[in-house]
Design a protein around this motif. Structure first.
Motif, PDB file in Angstrom:
ATOM      1  N   ASP A  20      -6.069   2.219   9.292  1.00  0.00           N
ATOM      2  CA  ASP A  20      -5.774   1.904  10.686  1.00  0.00           C
ATOM      3  C   ASP A  20      -6.933   1.209  11.394  1.00  0.00           C
ATOM      4  N   GLU A  21      -8.060   1.128  10.729  1.00  0.00           N
ATOM      5  CA  GLU A  21      -9.214   0.477  11.343  1.00  0.00           C
ATOM      6  C   GLU A  21     -10.082  -0.153  10.272  1.00  0.00           C
ATOM      7  N   GLY A  22     -11.053  -0.958  10.713  1.00  0.00           N
ATOM      8  CA  GLY A  22     -11.992  -1.569   9.793  1.00  0.00           C
ATOM      9  C   GLY A  22     -11.709  -3.019   9.492  1.00  0.00           C
ATOM     10  N   GLY A  23     -10.574  -3.535   9.966  1.00  0.00           N
ATOM     11  CA  GLY A  23     -10.263  -4.941   9.736  1.00  0.00           C
ATOM     12  C   GLY A  23      -9.845  -5.257   8.322  1.00  0.00           C
ATOM     13  N   PHE A  24      -9.399  -4.253   7.568  1.00  0.00           N
ATOM     14  CA  PHE A  24      -9.000  -4.480   6.185  1.00  0.00           C
ATOM     15  C   PHE A  24      -7.540  -4.922   6.114  1.00  0.00           C
ATOM     16  N   HIS A  25      -7.227  -5.712   5.085  1.00  0.00           N
ATOM     17  CA  HIS A  25      -5.855  -6.171   4.864  1.00  0.00           C
ATOM     18  C   HIS A  25      -5.067  -5.020   4.248  1.00  0.00           C
ATOM     19  N   ASN A  26      -4.023  -4.557   4.936  1.00  0.00           N
ATOM     20  CA  ASN A  26      -3.227  -3.433   4.459  1.00  0.00           C
ATOM     21  C   ASN A  26      -2.286  -3.857   3.343  1.00  0.00           C
ATOM     22  N   PRO A  27      -1.951  -2.919   2.449  1.00  0.00           N
ATOM     23  CA  PRO A  27      -1.062  -3.246   1.337  1.00  0.00           C
ATOM     24  C   PRO A  27       0.381  -3.455   1.789  1.00  0.00           C
ATOM     25  N   VAL A  28       1.116  -4.184   0.962  1.00  0.00           N
ATOM     26  CA  VAL A  28       2.558  -4.336   1.156  1.00  0.00           C
ATOM     27  C   VAL A  28       3.256  -3.005   0.907  1.00  0.00           C
ATOM     28  N   ALA A  29       2.803  -2.289  -0.118  1.00  0.00           N
ATOM     29  CA  ALA A  29       3.352  -0.984  -0.459  1.00  0.00           C
ATOM     30  C   ALA A  29       2.273  -0.184  -1.166  1.00  0.00           C
ATOM     31  N   GLN A  30       2.425   1.137  -1.151  1.00  0.00           N
ATOM     32  CA  GLN A  30       1.444   2.006  -1.789  1.00  0.00           C
ATOM     33  C   GLN A  30       2.165   3.183  -2.440  1.00  0.00           C
ATOM     34  N   TRP A  31       1.523   3.734  -3.485  1.00  0.00           N
ATOM     35  CA  TRP A  31       2.104   4.810  -4.272  1.00  0.00           C
ATOM     36  C   TRP A  31       1.038   5.851  -4.567  1.00  0.00           C
ATOM     37  N   SER A  32       1.461   7.093  -4.776  1.00  0.00           N
ATOM     38  CA  SER A  32       0.532   8.076  -5.314  1.00  0.00           C
ATOM     39  C   SER A  32       0.139   7.638  -6.723  1.00  0.00           C
ATOM     40  N   THR A  33      -1.085   7.926  -7.094  1.00  0.00           N
ATOM     41  CA  THR A  33      -1.603   7.423  -8.366  1.00  0.00           C
ATOM     42  C   THR A  33      -0.848   7.965  -9.572  1.00  0.00           C
ATOM     43  N   GLU A  34      -0.245   9.141  -9.464  1.00  0.00           N
ATOM     44  CA  GLU A  34       0.515   9.677 -10.595  1.00  0.00           C
ATOM     45  C   GLU A  34       1.863   8.974 -10.762  1.00  0.00           C
ATOM     46  N   ASP A  35       2.288   8.242  -9.751  1.00  0.00           N
ATOM     47  CA  ASP A  35       3.577   7.554  -9.820  1.00  0.00           C
ATOM     48  C   ASP A  35       3.462   6.096 -10.241  1.00  0.00           C
ATOM     49  N   ALA A  36       2.242   5.586 -10.311  1.00  0.00           N
ATOM     50  CA  ALA A  36       2.107   4.159 -10.606  1.00  0.00           C
ATOM     51  C   ALA A  36       0.981   3.903 -11.596  1.00  0.00           C
ATOM     52  N   SER A  37      -0.265   3.795 -11.141  1.00  0.00           N
ATOM     53  CA  SER A  37      -1.358   3.238 -11.932  1.00  0.00           C
ATOM     54  C   SER A  37      -0.916   1.883 -12.450  1.00  0.00           C
ATOM     55  N   PRO A  38      -0.828   0.885 -11.549  1.00  0.00           N
ATOM     56  CA  PRO A  38      -0.145  -0.363 -11.862  1.00  0.00           C
ATOM     57  C   PRO A  38      -1.008  -1.344 -12.642  1.00  0.00           C
ATOM     58  N   SER A  39      -0.365  -2.045 -13.553  1.00  0.00           N
ATOM     59  CA  SER A  39      -1.039  -3.110 -14.285  1.00  0.00           C
ATOM     60  C   SER A  39      -0.348  -4.425 -13.939  1.00  0.00           C
ATOM     61  N   GLY A  40       0.468  -4.986 -14.831  1.00  0.00           N
ATOM     62  CA  GLY A  40       1.048  -6.301 -14.585  1.00  0.00           C
ATOM     63  C   GLY A  40       2.144  -6.304 -13.534  1.00  0.00           C
ATOM     64  N   ILE A  41       2.328  -7.469 -12.889  1.00  0.00           N
ATOM     65  CA  ILE A  41       3.440  -7.674 -11.961  1.00  0.00           C
ATOM     66  C   ILE A  41       4.078  -9.029 -12.251  1.00  0.00           C
ATOM     67  N   ALA A  42       5.335  -9.167 -11.815  1.00  0.00           N
ATOM     68  CA  ALA A  42       6.059 -10.431 -11.918  1.00  0.00           C
ATOM     69  C   ALA A  42       6.989 -10.541 -10.726  1.00  0.00           C
ATOM     70  N   TYR A  43       7.374 -11.764 -10.401  1.00  0.00           N
ATOM     71  CA  TYR A  43       8.308 -11.996  -9.306  1.00  0.00           C
ATOM     72  C   TYR A  43       9.632 -12.513  -9.875  1.00  0.00           C
ATOM     73  N   ALA A  44      10.738 -11.900  -9.442  1.00  0.00           N
ATOM     74  CA  ALA A  44      12.074 -12.348  -9.853  1.00  0.00           C
ATOM     75  C   ALA A  44      13.110 -11.799  -8.892  1.00  0.00           C
ATOM     76  N   GLU A  45      14.118 -12.591  -8.584  1.00  0.00           N
ATOM     77  CA  GLU A  45      15.265 -12.155  -7.780  1.00  0.00           C
ATOM     78  C   GLU A  45      14.850 -11.562  -6.435  1.00  0.00           C
ATOM     79  N   GLY A  46      13.841 -12.188  -5.794  1.00  0.00           N
ATOM     80  CA  GLY A  46      13.429 -11.776  -4.458  1.00  0.00           C
ATOM     81  C   GLY A  46      12.557 -10.547  -4.387  1.00  0.00           C
ATOM     82  N   SER A  47      12.122 -10.031  -5.535  1.00  0.00           N
ATOM     83  CA  SER A  47      11.326  -8.806  -5.576  1.00  0.00           C
ATOM     84  C   SER A  47      10.118  -8.974  -6.479  1.00  0.00           C
ATOM     85  N   VAL A  48       9.077  -8.197  -6.212  1.00  0.00           N
ATOM     86  CA  VAL A  48       7.978  -8.029  -7.158  1.00  0.00           C
ATOM     87  C   VAL A  48       8.317  -6.847  -8.048  1.00  0.00           C
ATOM     88  N   TRP A  49       8.123  -7.029  -9.350  1.00  0.00           N
ATOM     89  CA  TRP A  49       8.346  -5.982 -10.344  1.00  0.00           C
ATOM     90  C   TRP A  49       6.983  -5.569 -10.896  1.00  0.00           C
TER      91      TRP A  49
END
Length: 386
Positions: A286-315
């Protein structure tokens, strides 16, 4: 076929936590952690056309298993005729997969790779002029740093001898046992982008003179790209922890996935020169001038590596989360809550690549020392998505 974590994996994760650093097997999140969305205001469409918002709910169908028996696969690059190139992190090899039969042909071993921990032969990308110059770019961990090289691919040579000597394009990215980043991709502007990690040294992310914890943008020859936000520097954005996913939407906007530490993993819309907060902020701030994420997850639900864009969504492929996330977009905001697919069905998911239209390639990651591999692991899957 729900997977169970083995005792050795849990012990390794506990050791990393005790040492005060984390990886794609993150420490358990706070009990109040839950998936949420927080994005910056969406810019107008670069094309000037109205953007169509995808449905709030989507679908994933596994059409087939393209290949099996891959060892520590990391990077994936479609060749253009339906075949795929895949890099092996630990064996330092690049292999061609026949897209119809699944037959594997080893191109060769990349010299100079020092595979340790999360380091090794990581992302690969084809030159924008691959049809004429036959150059393969690779990001790997050496004995002294992380670097990017390019190699001539000569298909007519015997298997195992088809890679030319590596020409170092860019060097000096900090290396570590953890947080080596490693994803590379050529953007719509034909510039080379690289996601880096802070190698466990959190102070590097906010240091604009350091190459660690950044997204870099350079020419195919490794020079700072024209128009970069910091003159004479390859740094495109900073304040990252460990970037392993890069993808552009149909409006040529860049998105990146990022590992959190104990609380929030992130999907970010990347703007040149912006600060993404690490280590001062993890997830929405909420402060610090940082760019906020589009979405966020608990680390046990994601730990994300690769992404791709298709059909209007990021996968987004999840390692610890063992699932594929769909994030529908309206501009650079999530238009609905992220939706999970394939949870626990194929174990850890490392890389996802657009295959044209409503198709994706998906690479599992169960032979990387942190998974629970089954007989056919690791594998490449073809998906149909909506």
């Amino acid at each position: 076929m729900q997977r169970r974590a083995v005792t050795a994996v849990l012990a390794a994760a506990a050791l990393l936590l005790t040492a005060g650093c984390s990886s794609d097997e993150e420490a358990p999140p706070r009990k109040d952690a839950a998936a949420s969305s927080a994005g910056a205001a969406a810019p107008s469409s670069p094309s000037g056309k109205a953007e169509e918002t995808p449905p709030g709910k989507g679908s994933v169908t596994v059409l087939r298993t393209v290949a099996t028996g891959l060892a520590s696969p990391w990077g994936l690059a479609p060749v253009g005729d339906g075949d795929l190139l895949v890099s092996s992190r630990d064996e330092a090899t690049i292999t061609r997969i026949d897209g119809r039969t699944g037959k594997k042909t080893e191109l060769g071993e990349v010299p100079g790779v020092a595979a340790e921990g999360e380091g090794g032969l990581l992302g690969i990308a084809l030159s924008p002029d691959f049809a004429s110059d036959h150059m393969i770019y690779a990001y790997f961990t050496s004995a002294s740093d992380n670097r990017i090289v390019r190699m001539l691919y000569t298909e007519r040579k015997p298997a195992g001898e088809q890679l030319g000597a590596p020409d170092t394009v860019f060097r000096g990215i900090p290396k570590g046992v953890i947080h080596n980043g490693g994803r590379i991709a050529f953007g719509p502007d034909r510039m080379l982008y690289a996601g880096t990690g802070e190698s466990g040294d959190t102070g590097l992310s906010q240091d604009k003179e350091s190459l660690g914890g950044k997204i870099l943008r350079m020419t195919p020859d490794g020079e700072p790209a024209p128009g970069n936000p910091f003159p004479g520097s390859p740094v495109y954005s900073y304040g990252h922890r460990n970037v392993q996913g890069l993808a552009w939407d149909r409006e040529q906007r860049l998105f990146a996935s990022e590992f959190g530490q104990n609380t929030w993993d992130e999907l970010n819309a990347v703007a040149p020169g912006d600060n993404y907060g690490w280590p001062e902020a993890e997830g929405h701030a909420d402060e610090g001038g940082f760019h906020n994420p589009v979405a966020q997850w608990s680390t046990e639900d994601a730990s994300p590596s690769g992404i791709a864009y298709a059909e209007g969504s990021v996968w987004m492929a999840g390692l610890r989360g063992e699932r594929l996330w769909r994030i529908p977009l309206k501009g650079t905001e999530a238009s609905a809550e992220p939706q999970a697919f394939l949870e626990g069905e194929y174990g850890r998911l490392r890389t996802v690549v657009a295959a044209g239209g409503d198709r994706l390639w998906l690479v599992t990651s169960n032979t990387d020392g942190r998974g629970d591999p089954e007989r056919e692991d690791d594998r490449v899957l073809e998906l149909r998505v909506s």
